[in-house]
Design an enzyme around this catalytic site. Structure first.
Site, PDB file in Angstrom:
ATOM      1  N   TYR A 295       0.854  -1.195   0.000  1.00  0.00           N
ATOM      2  CA  TYR A 295       0.000   0.000   0.000  1.00  0.00           C
ATOM      3  C   TYR A 295       0.887   1.241   0.000  1.00  0.00           C
ATOM      4  O   TYR A 295       1.624   1.499   0.957  1.00  0.00           O
ATOM      5  CB  TYR A 295      -0.895   0.047   1.240  1.00  0.00           C
ATOM      6  CG  TYR A 295      -2.001  -0.980   1.289  1.00  0.00           C
ATOM      7  CD1 TYR A 295      -2.297  -1.789   0.193  1.00  0.00           C
ATOM      8  CD2 TYR A 295      -2.761  -1.138   2.438  1.00  0.00           C
ATOM      9  CE1 TYR A 295      -3.318  -2.729   0.248  1.00  0.00           C
ATOM     10  CE2 TYR A 295      -3.791  -2.073   2.507  1.00  0.00           C
ATOM     11  CZ  TYR A 295      -4.059  -2.863   1.407  1.00  0.00           C
ATOM     12  OH  TYR A 295      -5.070  -3.784   1.473  1.00  0.00           O
TER      13      TYR A 295
ATOM     14  N   GLY B  55     -18.263   1.515  -3.479  1.00  0.00           N
ATOM     15  CA  GLY B  55     -19.114   2.698  -3.494  1.00  0.00           C
ATOM     16  C   GLY B  55     -20.487   2.489  -4.094  1.00  0.00           C
ATOM     17  O   GLY B  55     -21.351   3.367  -4.001  1.00  0.00           O
TER      18      GLY B  55
END
Length: 323
Positions: A61, A212
């Site tokens: 990440y 989302g």
């Protein structure tokens, strides 16, 4: 555990907060900008203050940025945090190159992770997925060796199939399975989830709002520069059909006085006592809403409505979560 309920990872595993904090969005995603670091650290601190001790990251990440950020946040608070780290993914200039799960590479990865995090032991260490390039027994066996060396406490796995899960658990007891799971992505209910429950694993469920889709905020079409345009779920008529189902979620959320996001998280929580919603956040303002989602209860009729509307494969089109 302060203000949150807890979950046990594995039959004899550690006790951690029932809500997990995903830290991925605190670093650059797909080459995007890096969020405000001070706000990210403050978010981790407030999460710890609220009783959320499960912090999830990956050594890839932000090319290590995420681990360094967490290291800063937990300095002097190490005993309050349970650190989960994924490894194995190789990126270059923001582009996915593949996996490296060779034992030699793993022994290299963990030393860098420990240094960036500023800790001596990682609480949960897990390959980010398995592609058959290295035998399962070699991967899990190497992590087991790291436990003997005192560098790891518990073994997790992520993004694998049911057969691989059984094989991994036969090598060394697996504490947790990290997997994408939401109203919109229920494929794991066919075989992987039953096996995980049979083995007594904790389920770390990420992508609770399906990138989302379940927030109730999306409209069709997406902006041209939205990375989700690469996935057929978010394209053309597929997105229009999927948003029609999301309307049911929005109406139920309105009737219950909560947000669609909260309802999506709460549904995940309702899938079993061993299931932890892992919610990505980078701002403190998101914490109250996500914590409140853990207190939402459903009637049988409400659950039936959601389970019928969002039956397995009801959402059309694929994403990176498709298996």
């Amino acid at each position: 555990m302060k203000n949150t309920t807890t979950i046990q990872l594995g039959n004899n595993g550690p006790i951690v907060s029932r809500l997990g904090l995903g830290c991925m969005r605190m670093s650059s995603i797909w080459g995007g900008p890096t969020p405000d670091e001070n706000e990210a650290i403050a978010t981790i601190h407030e999460a710890l203050d609220s009783g959320i001790n499960f912090l999830n990251t990956g050594d890839f990440y932000g090319a290590g940025h995420n681990e360094m950020l967490i290291g800063k946040a937990i300095k002097n608070r190490r005993d309050e945090a349970f650190i989960s780290v994924k490894f194995g993914a190789i990126f270059h200039n923001g582009q996915w190159l593949g996996l490296d799960l060779r034992p030699m590479a793993m022994k290299n990865f963990i030393n860098y992770s420990l240094t960036r995090l500023g800790i001596e032991t990682i609480d949960l260490y897990q390959p980010c997925r398995m592609d058959g390039s290295v035998p399962v027994e070699d991967i899990i066996g190497t992590v087991a060796d790291l436990i003997k060396e005192g560098k790891v406490r518990h073994i997790g796995v992520s993004e694998i199939n049911a057969d691989q899960l059984r094989q991994a658990n036969s090598v060394y007891p697996i504490s947790a399975l990290e997997i994408g799971y939401s109203l919109a992505d229920r494929q794991i209910e066919r075989d992987l989830l039953p096996v995980a429950k049979e083995l007594g694993l904790g389920i770390i469920a990420f992508a609770n709002t399906a990138e989302g889709l379940l927030t109730g905020d999306l409209t069709a079409p997406l902006e041209a520069n939205d990375h989700r345009n690469h996935f057929s779920r978010f394209q053309g008529d597929n997105l229009k059909q999927n948003l029609e189902r999301v309307e049911v979620l929005k109406q139920l959320a309105k009737a219950k006085g909560c947000t669609p996001t909260q309802l999506a998280i709460a549904w995940v929580k309702e899938q079993g006592e061993q299931v932890m919603p892992l919610v990505s956040m980078s701002r403190r303002s998101r914490l109250p809403e996500n914590l409140a989602a853990m207190d939402i209860a459903f009637t049988t009729e409400e659950l039936n409505t959601l389970n019928t509307t969002f039956a397995i494969d009801a959402i059309v089109g694929g994403t990176y979560l498709q298996r």
